[in-house]
Design an enzyme around this catalytic site. Structure first.
Site, mmCIF file in Angstrom:
data_model
loop_
_atom_site.group_PDB
_atom_site.id
_atom_site.type_symbol
_atom_site.label_atom_id
_atom_site.label_comp_id
_atom_site.label_asym_id
_atom_site.label_seq_id
_atom_site.Cartn_x
_atom_site.Cartn_y
_atom_site.Cartn_z
ATOM 1 N N ARG A 1 14.447 7.966 31.123
ATOM 2 C CA ARG A 1 15.340 8.947 31.785
ATOM 3 C C ARG A 1 15.379 8.767 33.308
ATOM 4 N NH1 ARG A 1 16.137 8.881 27.321
ATOM 5 N NH2 ARG A 1 16.147 10.558 25.794
ATOM 6 N N SER B 1 18.037 18.677 25.785
ATOM 7 C CA SER B 1 16.616 18.980 26.014
ATOM 8 C C SER B 1 16.418 19.259 27.494
ATOM 9 C CB SER B 1 15.749 17.784 25.633
ATOM 10 O OG SER B 1 15.860 17.554 24.257
ATOM 11 N N GLU C 1 14.455 17.155 32.734
ATOM 12 C CA GLU C 1 15.342 16.016 32.469
ATOM 13 C C GLU C 1 16.730 16.372 33.020
ATOM 14 O OE1 GLU C 1 15.255 14.568 28.443
ATOM 15 O OE2 GLU C 1 17.379 14.056 28.486
HETATM 16 C C1 LIG Z 1 24.127 19.274 23.125
HETATM 17 C C2 LIG Z 1 23.558 18.220 24.040
HETATM 18 C C3 LIG Z 1 22.806 17.181 23.511
HETATM 19 C C4 LIG Z 1 22.274 16.188 24.344
HETATM 20 N N1 LIG Z 1 21.535 15.175 23.798
HETATM 21 C C5 LIG Z 1 21.020 14.217 24.592
HETATM 22 C C6 LIG Z 1 20.248 13.147 24.039
HETATM 23 O O1 LIG Z 1 20.039 13.044 22.833
HETATM 24 N N2 LIG Z 1 19.744 12.217 24.895
HETATM 25 C C7 LIG Z 1 19.962 12.276 26.242
HETATM 26 O O2 LIG Z 1 19.479 11.386 26.960
HETATM 27 N N3 LIG Z 1 20.688 13.274 26.785
HETATM 28 C C8 LIG Z 1 21.221 14.237 26.007
HETATM 29 N N4 LIG Z 1 21.954 15.259 26.559
HETATM 30 C C9 LIG Z 1 22.147 15.306 28.024
HETATM 31 C C10 LIG Z 1 23.478 14.696 28.503
HETATM 32 O O3 LIG Z 1 24.438 14.731 27.492
HETATM 33 C C11 LIG Z 1 23.330 13.264 28.975
HETATM 34 O O4 LIG Z 1 22.355 13.184 29.975
HETATM 35 C C12 LIG Z 1 24.666 12.719 29.507
HETATM 36 O O5 LIG Z 1 24.551 11.329 29.558
HETATM 37 C C13 LIG Z 1 25.065 13.252 30.879
HETATM 38 O O6 LIG Z 1 26.386 12.792 31.199
HETATM 39 P P1 LIG Z 1 27.433 13.721 31.960
HETATM 40 O O7 LIG Z 1 28.669 12.935 32.168
HETATM 41 O O8 LIG Z 1 27.594 15.007 31.257
HETATM 42 O O9 LIG Z 1 26.679 13.932 33.343
HETATM 43 P P2 LIG Z 1 26.728 15.232 34.273
HETATM 44 O O10 LIG Z 1 25.995 16.335 33.598
HETATM 45 O O11 LIG Z 1 28.104 15.504 34.728
HETATM 46 O O12 LIG Z 1 25.860 14.710 35.502
HETATM 47 C C14 LIG Z 1 24.476 14.462 35.321
HETATM 48 C C15 LIG Z 1 23.950 13.712 36.561
HETATM 49 O O13 LIG Z 1 24.542 12.420 36.605
HETATM 50 C C16 LIG Z 1 25.141 12.192 37.866
HETATM 51 N N5 LIG Z 1 26.328 11.368 37.613
HETATM 52 C C17 LIG Z 1 27.242 11.522 36.624
HETATM 53 N N6 LIG Z 1 28.162 10.537 36.688
HETATM 54 C C18 LIG Z 1 27.827 9.760 37.745
HETATM 55 C C19 LIG Z 1 28.393 8.593 38.332
HETATM 56 N N7 LIG Z 1 29.485 8.015 37.835
HETATM 57 N N8 LIG Z 1 27.787 8.072 39.418
HETATM 58 C C20 LIG Z 1 26.665 8.631 39.935
HETATM 59 N N9 LIG Z 1 26.083 9.734 39.420
HETATM 60 C C21 LIG Z 1 26.658 10.284 38.336
HETATM 61 C C22 LIG Z 1 25.478 13.580 38.407
HETATM 62 O O14 LIG Z 1 25.528 13.592 39.821
HETATM 63 C C23 LIG Z 1 24.312 14.402 37.872
HETATM 64 O O15 LIG Z 1 23.208 14.319 38.746
HETATM 65 C C24 LIG Z 1 22.500 16.254 25.742
HETATM 66 C C25 LIG Z 1 23.262 17.308 26.277
HETATM 67 C C26 LIG Z 1 23.789 18.277 25.432
HETATM 68 C C27 LIG Z 1 24.617 19.375 26.022
#
Ligand SMILES: Cc1cc2nc3c(=O)[nH]c(=O)nc-3n(C[C@H](O)[C@H](O)[C@H](O)COP(=O)(O)OP(=O)(O)OC[C@H]3O[C@@H](n4cnc5c(N)ncnc54)[C@H](O)[C@@H]3O)c2cc1C
Length: 308
Positions: free
Chosen positions: A159, A210, A298
């Site tokens: 992570r 999580s 996380e």
């Molecule tokens: C129901 C649910 C289940 C999930 N299951 C998992 C799982 O099994 N495993 C897991 O690892 N995660 C899980 N997650 C967490 C999440 O889905 C992941 O971490 C996902 O990859 C985040 O992507 P996002 O586009 O939503 O990022 P955001 O939430 O929009 O941003 C997260 C971070 O990434 C940064 N960021 C986003 N895009 C960029 C970019 N292009 N350049 C630089 N920085 C950037 C943002 O600044 C922020 O700090 C889950 C979440 C939910 C709601």
């Protein structure tokens, strides 16, 4: 042409459905628009913060006094056996594409919300696979300059990536090279994963996945290791520690720790970031007291003065 909006409620942009107002907000669909947005932040002396799917975010009730840039760069191409994906593309679209075309390596990331860029930022993973496994390189915007970073220079760990240390870098594009496998097998794996995930995440649940990171067993003190559950891809799940201090089912205001999974913090309706933070802190402190171990979030925290 970018359209800067003022005083936008950020809770609408997070899967947790929590977060106050952004002073300024802009959605960008191209690299040109992204550059314009960054220039706007510079000209107006505003801090900026990138969001995409908002599925890994806890935004404070006070919101963010700068410019939120919602990255919606979309697109996926296959060139010379490499898949190139724009950072705002949904991870699910990429997973579906790879499964259909018999590209193996991220089928277990089925049903993780958010964008590919967000996944790379936090090296998202599930069931022993991570987004970095088949990644070759990324293109990032650093100041005014576009740079390529090869996988070995991205600082991937559990992570973790180098992007967490450089909050002003923006991932633009990600390139992957996958193994070839039978789509039928890949589909079956993805389906099994989905069945397991459905038990944890019920439809419509307001959560950020999580909340705390799991702990890497080899990095724990030796005397602790012997009593730990061992069958979780070399990690001790954070839920195990949380269960030991009675976190399951705990509530504060409208925030509840799931009855079924102690690392799942749910907004039951009109929950606040303050209650979320306080509940997480309470159980983090209990774990520190009982085991001497520090759980780390996380989920990314935005707009908080205090560290969790
Ligand atoms: C129901 C649910 C289940 C999930 N299951 C998992 C799982 O099994 N495993 C897991 O690892 N995660 C899980 N997650 C967490 C999440 O889905 C992941 O971490 C996902 O990859 C985040 O992507 P996002 O586009 O939503 O990022 P955001 O939430 O929009 O941003 C997260 C971070 O990434 C940064 N960021 C986003 N895009 C960029 C970019 N292009 N350049 C630089 N920085 C950037 C943002 O600044 C922020 O700090 C889950 C979440 C939910 C709601």
């Amino acid at each position: 042409m970018i359209k800067i909006l003022e005083n936008l409620l950020l809770k609408e942009y997070t899967t947790l459905n929590i977060g106050g107002y952004a002073r300024c907000f802009v959605e960008v669909h191209s690299i040109e628009e992204l550059k314009d947005a960054l220039q706007y932040a510079k000209d107006h002396n505003l801090e900026f913060y990138i969001i995409a799917g908002g599925s890994d975010l806890l935004v404070n009730d006070e919101g963010f006094p700068g410019l939120i840039i919602k990255l919606s760069l979309q697109g996926l191409t296959l060139e010379d056996e490499r898949i190139k994906v724009a950072a705002g593309t949904s991870l699910q679209d990429l997973v579906n594409y790879t499964i259909e075309h018999g590209f193996a390596g991220i089928e277990k990331l089925n049903n993780i919300p958010g964008s590919v860029g967000g996944a790379v930022y936090g090296n998202a993973g599930a069931f022993g696979q991570t987004i970095s496994d088949k990644l070759v390189r990324i293109r990032v915007l650093v100041g005014d300059e576009e740079k390529y970073l090869n996988k070995q220079n991205i600082g991937f760990d559990y992570r973790e990536s180098i992007l967490k240390k450089h909050k002003d870098w923006v991932i633009l594009e990600i390139e992957f090279k996958f193994d070839i496998d039978n789509p039928v097998e890949l589909k079956k794996t993805a389906k099994d994963v989905l069945e397991t995930r459905k038990q944890k995440y019920t439809p419509g649940i307001k959560c950020p996945g999580s909340f705390f990171k799991n702990l890497i067993i080899d990095r724990l003190p030796k005397d602790l290791q012997k009593d730990m559950p061992k069958d979780y891809y070399g990690k001790v799940p954070a839920w195990w520690f949380l269960e030991q201090v009675g976190a399951k089912g705990a509530t504060r205001g409208q925030i509840k720790i799931s009855d079924h999974h102690a690392n799942l913090f749910i907004n039951q309706g009109e929950g606040t970031a303050a209650d979320f933070f306080a509940l997480a802190k309470e159980y983090k402190n209990k774990i520190k007291e009982k085991f001497g171990v520090d759980l780390e979030p996380e989920v990314q925290l935005l707009g908080f003065k205090e560290k969790l």
